[in-house]
Scaffold this active site. Structure first.
Site, PDB file in Angstrom:
ATOM      1  N   LYS A  12     -30.437 -38.705 -15.522  1.00  0.00           N
ATOM      2  CA  LYS A  12     -29.918 -38.093 -16.738  1.00  0.00           C
ATOM      3  C   LYS A  12     -31.071 -37.787 -17.693  1.00  0.00           C
ATOM      4  O   LYS A  12     -32.076 -38.491 -17.718  1.00  0.00           O
ATOM      5  CB  LYS A  12     -28.909 -39.026 -17.429  1.00  0.00           C
ATOM      6  CG  LYS A  12     -27.654 -39.300 -16.607  1.00  0.00           C
ATOM      7  CD  LYS A  12     -26.844 -38.042 -16.412  1.00  0.00           C
ATOM      8  CE  LYS A  12     -25.630 -38.274 -15.548  1.00  0.00           C
ATOM      9  NZ  LYS A  12     -24.929 -37.015 -15.227  1.00  0.00           N
TER      10      LYS A  12
ATOM     11  N   GLU B 192     -28.567 -42.590 -10.702  1.00  0.00           N
ATOM     12  CA  GLU B 192     -28.189 -41.376 -11.407  1.00  0.00           C
ATOM     13  C   GLU B 192     -29.332 -40.933 -12.307  1.00  0.00           C
ATOM     14  O   GLU B 192     -29.957 -41.763 -12.978  1.00  0.00           O
ATOM     15  CB  GLU B 192     -26.913 -41.595 -12.234  1.00  0.00           C
ATOM     16  CG  GLU B 192     -25.636 -41.528 -11.421  1.00  0.00           C
ATOM     17  CD  GLU B 192     -25.477 -40.189 -10.716  1.00  0.00           C
ATOM     18  OE1 GLU B 192     -25.359 -39.166 -11.420  1.00  0.00           O
ATOM     19  OE2 GLU B 192     -25.473 -40.164  -9.477  1.00  0.00           O
TER      20      GLU B 192
ATOM     21  N   ASP C  85     -27.014 -38.638  -7.306  1.00  0.00           N
ATOM     22  CA  ASP C  85     -28.242 -37.877  -7.545  1.00  0.00           C
ATOM     23  C   ASP C  85     -29.378 -38.305  -6.623  1.00  0.00           C
ATOM     24  O   ASP C  85     -30.076 -37.475  -6.035  1.00  0.00           O
ATOM     25  CB  ASP C  85     -28.687 -38.040  -9.001  1.00  0.00           C
ATOM     26  CG  ASP C  85     -27.795 -37.303  -9.969  1.00  0.00           C
ATOM     27  OD1 ASP C  85     -27.023 -36.423  -9.535  1.00  0.00           O
ATOM     28  OD2 ASP C  85     -27.847 -37.606 -11.182  1.00  0.00           O
TER      29      ASP C  85
END
Length: 242
Positions: free
Chosen positions: A106, A104, A73
């Site tokens: 989220k 990452e 990401d």
């Protein structure tokens, strides 16, 4: 007469990130759309506020042996000394030598997303990185030791109550050296970081986690050496195969 206020500026920076993450969670129906929005918010923060020697992008990472990481990401990487391997229509392939950190993004922090981020980080750290001797006026310096690649997770909320406690530590401690997360942010609650001096995680509740995380990241990048001198010929060797 109005006056500038540093506390107000930092508070508003965090509030902007937190509000945008909350809006993307509450307004977007599809999980993929939520994830894409989260990723873009964190990327914009890094692209705007990191020093210009660093860039941030969603990308794959590749090594000179032809191995690729999973899609990441947020990759924080060098653009002063390192080339792109490929950059077309939003698809970026970055050489492993140029990477400082991978994260990452989220919406929710929970055991599954921690494990997912650990696997993504490991897919980058396991890549091969070259380091050439560095020429200078009096000769050459030896190859620079490789910079440890930072790994982390960025989230808005947490499934755990409280967000920063033993369940998070248990999830983080399941990692090996390659998959360990060095730092993370839960924008609604606080930050965590792994400190090598005591080989332990530190959980820090914060009123302004996004800003605190940004400053911690910049501090860690400042303490990292410049990326090694890439052996571009090791990549060029693949031209004879394609």
């Amino acid at each position: 007469m109005s006056h500038w206020s540093l506390p107000a500026l930092l508070s508003n920076l965090h509030r902007d990130i937190q509000n945008r993450l909350a809006i993307s969670r509450d307004s977007l129906a599809h999980p993929v759309a939520k994830g894409d929005a989260s990723e873009s918010i964190w990327l914009e923060l890094f692209q705007t506020y990191l020093p210009q020697r660093y860039q941030a992008a969603s990308a794959h990472v590749v090594d000179s042996q032809g191995k690729f990481s999973e899609q990441i990401d947020v990759v924080v990487f060098d653009r002063q000394y390192s080339p792109f391997i490929f950059n077309y229509q939003g698809q970026k392939i970055i050489p492993a030598e140029s990477v400082y950190g991978v994260f990452e993004a989220k919406q929710i922090l929970k055991a599954e997303t921690v494990e997912y981020a650990q696997a993504k980080v490991a897919s980058v750290r396991r890549l091969h990185r070259t380091s050439l001797p560095i020429p200078h006026a009096g000769g050459t310096y030896p190859p620079k030791p490789l910079v440890p690649i930072l790994g982390g997770i960025l989230a808005f909320e947490s499934d755990w109550k409280p967000a920063l406690d033993q369940p998070l530590l248990a999830a983080l401690d399941r990692a090996d050296t390659d998959s360990r997360l060095d730092m993370g942010c839960v924008a609604a609650h606080g930050i965590f970081d792994y400190r090598r001096e005591d080989s332990a995680y530190h959980l820090t509740p914060q009123e302004k986690p996004a800003t605190a995380f940004l400053f911690e990241l910049i501090s860690r990048l400042q303490s990292s050496a410049t990326v090694p001198m890439i052996d571009i010929k090791a990549y060029a060797a693949w031209l004879a195969i394609s």
